[in-house]
Design a protein around this motif. Structure first.
Motif, PDB file in Angstrom:
ATOM      1  N   CYS A   1     -23.815   9.902  15.384  1.00 26.49           N
ATOM      2  CA  CYS A   1     -23.697   9.337  14.033  1.00 26.49           C
ATOM      3  C   CYS A   1     -25.076   9.147  13.413  1.00 26.49           C
ATOM      4  O   CYS A   1     -25.596   8.026  13.340  1.00 26.49           O
ATOM      5  CB  CYS A   1     -22.950   8.010  14.077  1.00 26.49           C
TER       6      CYS A   1
ATOM      7  N   GLY B   1     -22.664  -6.256  13.151  1.00 20.63           N
ATOM      8  CA  GLY B   1     -21.453  -6.471  12.367  1.00 20.63           C
ATOM      9  C   GLY B   1     -20.237  -5.813  12.996  1.00 20.63           C
ATOM     10  O   GLY B   1     -19.129  -6.366  12.968  1.00 20.63           O
ATOM     11  N   MET B   2     -20.445  -4.637  13.574  1.00 16.52           N
ATOM     12  CA  MET B   2     -19.345  -3.939  14.246  1.00 16.52           C
ATOM     13  C   MET B   2     -18.811  -4.765  15.417  1.00 16.52           C
ATOM     14  O   MET B   2     -17.600  -4.898  15.586  1.00 16.52           O
ATOM     15  CB  MET B   2     -19.816  -2.571  14.764  1.00 16.52           C
TER      16      MET B   2
ATOM     17  N   VAL C   1     -25.796   6.337  10.922  1.00 14.84           N
ATOM     18  CA  VAL C   1     -25.627   4.945  11.356  1.00 14.84           C
ATOM     19  C   VAL C   1     -26.924   4.480  12.003  1.00 14.84           C
ATOM     20  O   VAL C   1     -27.515   5.193  12.809  1.00 14.84           O
ATOM     21  CB  VAL C   1     -24.448   4.819  12.350  1.00 14.84           C
ATOM     22  N   HIS C   2     -27.354   3.298  11.649  1.00 13.27           N
ATOM     23  CA  HIS C   2     -28.528   2.681  12.268  1.00 13.27           C
ATOM     24  C   HIS C   2     -28.001   1.557  13.164  1.00 13.27           C
ATOM     25  O   HIS C   2     -27.744   0.452  12.689  1.00 13.27           O
ATOM     26  CB  HIS C   2     -29.468   2.135  11.193  1.00 13.27           C
ATOM     27  N   PRO C   3     -27.787   1.849  14.462  1.00  6.80           N
ATOM     28  CA  PRO C   3     -27.133   0.872  15.341  1.00  6.80           C
ATOM     29  C   PRO C   3     -27.802  -0.501  15.388  1.00  6.80           C
ATOM     30  O   PRO C   3     -27.113  -1.513  15.441  1.00  6.80           O
ATOM     31  CB  PRO C   3     -27.162   1.544  16.717  1.00  6.80           C
TER      32      PRO C   3
ATOM     33  N   ARG D   1     -29.149  -2.119  13.129  1.00  2.55           N
ATOM     34  CA  ARG D   1     -28.763  -2.874  11.938  1.00  2.55           C
ATOM     35  C   ARG D   1     -27.243  -3.035  11.830  1.00  2.55           C
ATOM     36  O   ARG D   1     -26.755  -4.102  11.442  1.00  2.55           O
ATOM     37  CB  ARG D   1     -29.304  -2.164  10.690  1.00  2.55           C
ATOM     38  N   GLU D   2     -26.489  -2.013  12.186  1.00  2.00           N
ATOM     39  CA  GLU D   2     -25.049  -2.017  11.928  1.00  2.00           C
ATOM     40  C   GLU D   2     -24.182  -2.481  13.094  1.00  2.00           C
ATOM     41  O   GLU D   2     -23.077  -2.982  12.879  1.00  2.00           O
ATOM     42  CB  GLU D   2     -24.613  -0.629  11.466  1.00  2.00           C
TER      43      GLU D   2
END
Length: 140
Positions: free
Chosen positions: A39, A50-51, A42-44, A46-47
């Motif tokens: 992905c 929330g996930m 997607v910047h893990p 940062r993201e």
């Protein structure tokens, strides 16, 4: 775990349909590696917070000072996953990367305690925000 199994795991995590008992230490790393490798938008770092919070709530969990999402563990795990990937061939898949990771000291849930004292990394402060290691720095 095969690439197909990791795809299904990550899809279930993102859709909040993965059964809670399948969200294991290995599943956390499998999902992180999958995000990093498949992905690019997607910047893990940062993201993923929330996930994980959303997923935890979807299975009845609570993200609080005592349970649920943990910032320091997540960011340290992502750092170590990226470090591991840097040492693998460029065509590594999530399955080959996970196999290498699970053959390393990271397979042990207690790997963090080589870098942090237990009280420090398990503190409310470390759960809420990044807390630097106090025993030795994470490898560059």
């Amino acid at each position: 775990m095969t690439d197909g199994e990791i795809d299904n795991l990550a899809d279930g995590f993102l859709a909040c349909t993965l059964p809670k008992e399948r969200w294991t230490h290995e599943a956390h790393f499998a999902t992180a590696l999958w995000l990093i490798l498949t992905c690019p938008d997607v910047h893990p770092e940062r993201e993923m917070p929330g996930m994980i919070r959303r997923y935890n709530e979807s299975v009845g969990g609570v993200n609080s000072d005592m349970s649920g999402y943990h910032e320091t563990i997540t960011q340290a795990s992502l750092h170590m996953a990226r470090r591991l990937l840097a040492g693998l061939p460029g065509d590594a898949t999530p399955a080959t990367a996970l196999a290498a990771l699970m053959a390393s000291p990271l397979r042990d849930r207690d790997w963090l305690f080589a870098y942090w004292l237990r009280d420090r990394v398990m503190s409310v402060a470390a759960r809420r925000e990044w807390v630097s290691p106090d025993l030795m720095p994470l490898p560059a």
